[in-house]
Design an enzyme around this catalytic site. Structure first.
Site, PDB file in Angstrom:
ATOM      1  N   GLU A 112     -45.951  15.286 -98.051  1.00 27.87           N
ATOM      2  CA  GLU A 112     -47.354  15.660 -97.949  1.00 27.87           C
ATOM      3  C   GLU A 112     -47.586  16.344 -96.613  1.00 27.87           C
ATOM      4  O   GLU A 112     -47.045  15.920 -95.594  1.00 27.87           O
ATOM      5  CB  GLU A 112     -48.250  14.412 -98.035  1.00 27.87           C
ATOM      6  CG  GLU A 112     -49.020  14.333 -99.319  1.00 27.87           C
ATOM      7  CD  GLU A 112     -48.726  13.051-100.069  1.00 27.87           C
ATOM      8  OE1 GLU A 112     -48.446  12.048 -99.400  1.00 27.87           O
ATOM      9  OE2 GLU A 112     -48.756  13.063-101.305  1.00 27.87           O
ATOM     10  N   TYR A 123     -41.584  24.536 -95.034  1.00 27.05           N
ATOM     11  CA  TYR A 123     -41.194  23.858 -96.271  1.00 27.05           C
ATOM     12  C   TYR A 123     -40.966  24.875 -97.399  1.00 27.05           C
ATOM     13  O   TYR A 123     -40.034  24.732 -98.199  1.00 27.05           O
ATOM     14  CB  TYR A 123     -42.251  22.829 -96.669  1.00 27.05           C
ATOM     15  CG  TYR A 123     -42.449  21.736 -95.626  1.00 27.05           C
ATOM     16  CD1 TYR A 123     -41.362  21.195 -94.946  1.00 27.05           C
ATOM     17  CD2 TYR A 123     -43.714  21.250 -95.310  1.00 27.05           C
ATOM     18  CE1 TYR A 123     -41.533  20.198 -93.994  1.00 27.05           C
ATOM     19  CE2 TYR A 123     -43.896  20.254 -94.360  1.00 27.05           C
ATOM     20  CZ  TYR A 123     -42.797  19.737 -93.704  1.00 27.05           C
ATOM     21  OH  TYR A 123     -42.965  18.753 -92.752  1.00 27.05           O
TER      22      TYR A 123
END
Ligand SMILES: CC(C)(COP(=O)(O)OP(=O)(O)OC[C@H]1O[C@@H](n2cnc3c(N)ncnc32)[C@H](O)[C@@H]1OP(=O)(O)O)[C@@H](O)C(=O)NCCC(=O)NCCS
Length: 159
Positions: A112, A123
């Site tokens: 998250e 990411y």
């Protein structure tokens, strides 16, 4: 030592002070993403949780905290000291997380991250894709709330 004089090693409870020094230096307090020392110390002894520390000649400069449950691994925290950011340490720690997660039997990785955090780009570069959103997941000291993006990556022997 690995590339650029940066060493990655497994950490433990004795490293909480080093983790907190990096935590307080790296996370922007406005967003309420950082964890407290008791939160970290409480999680570390739990099954499937592991800590990786990045150090240079002067000491700890980054860390990741992760957890594996069955075939799913979660990157809980990733941080690099502000003075050593943009030099590839975050990428080294993320690559190590992926390798360690696979060794521990995970084939689904998730995390998250606050919407707007530049870590989203990192990411994405490593193949994580948006799979969900948690409204008002983070809350800053001024009471403002921020959404978390849930990102996931499926790994196989080729990653
Ligand atoms: C996210 C974080 C760990 C990245 O660490 P880092 O050592 O700077 O990462 P790298 O040098 O390996 O950079 C990786 C990529 O992240 C992205 N990135 C990192 N900092 C960025 C910035 N200030 N602006 C835009 N993109 C950025 C870029 O895609 C970068 O790749 P590039 O340099 O090839 O463009 C670091 O910025 C940090 O500690 N931030 C505060 C804590 C945090 O928010 N952690 C993530 C949520 S848990």
């Amino acid at each position: 030592m690995t590339a650029g004089g940066i060493d990655l090693r497994a950490g433990g409870g004795a490293d909480i002070d080093a983790v907190m020094a990096v935590m307080s230096d790296s996370f922007d307090r406005r967003y309420g993403e950082a964890w407290t020392a008791p939160q970290c110390a409480g999680l570390l002894p739990m099954p499937g949780v592991w800590l990786t520390l990045a150090s240079d000649h002067a000491g700890a400069i980054g860390f990741s905290l992760s957890r594996v449950v069955a075939n799913e691994a979660e990157l809980l925290l990733l941080a690099v000291r502000s003075s050593t950011q943009r030099r590839g340490v975050g990428k080294m720690l993320l690559q190590r997380f992926i390798e360690d997660a696979k060794k521990r039997g995970a084939d689904r990785l998730h995390l998250e991250v606050r919407e707007g955090n530049h870590a989203v780009k990192l990411y994405e570069e490593f193949g994580f894709a948006l799979v969900g959103r948690r409204r008002n997941y983070y809350s800053g000291p001024d009471g403002r709330c921020y959404d978390a993006l849930t990102m996931a990556k499926i790994v196989d022997g080729l990653d």
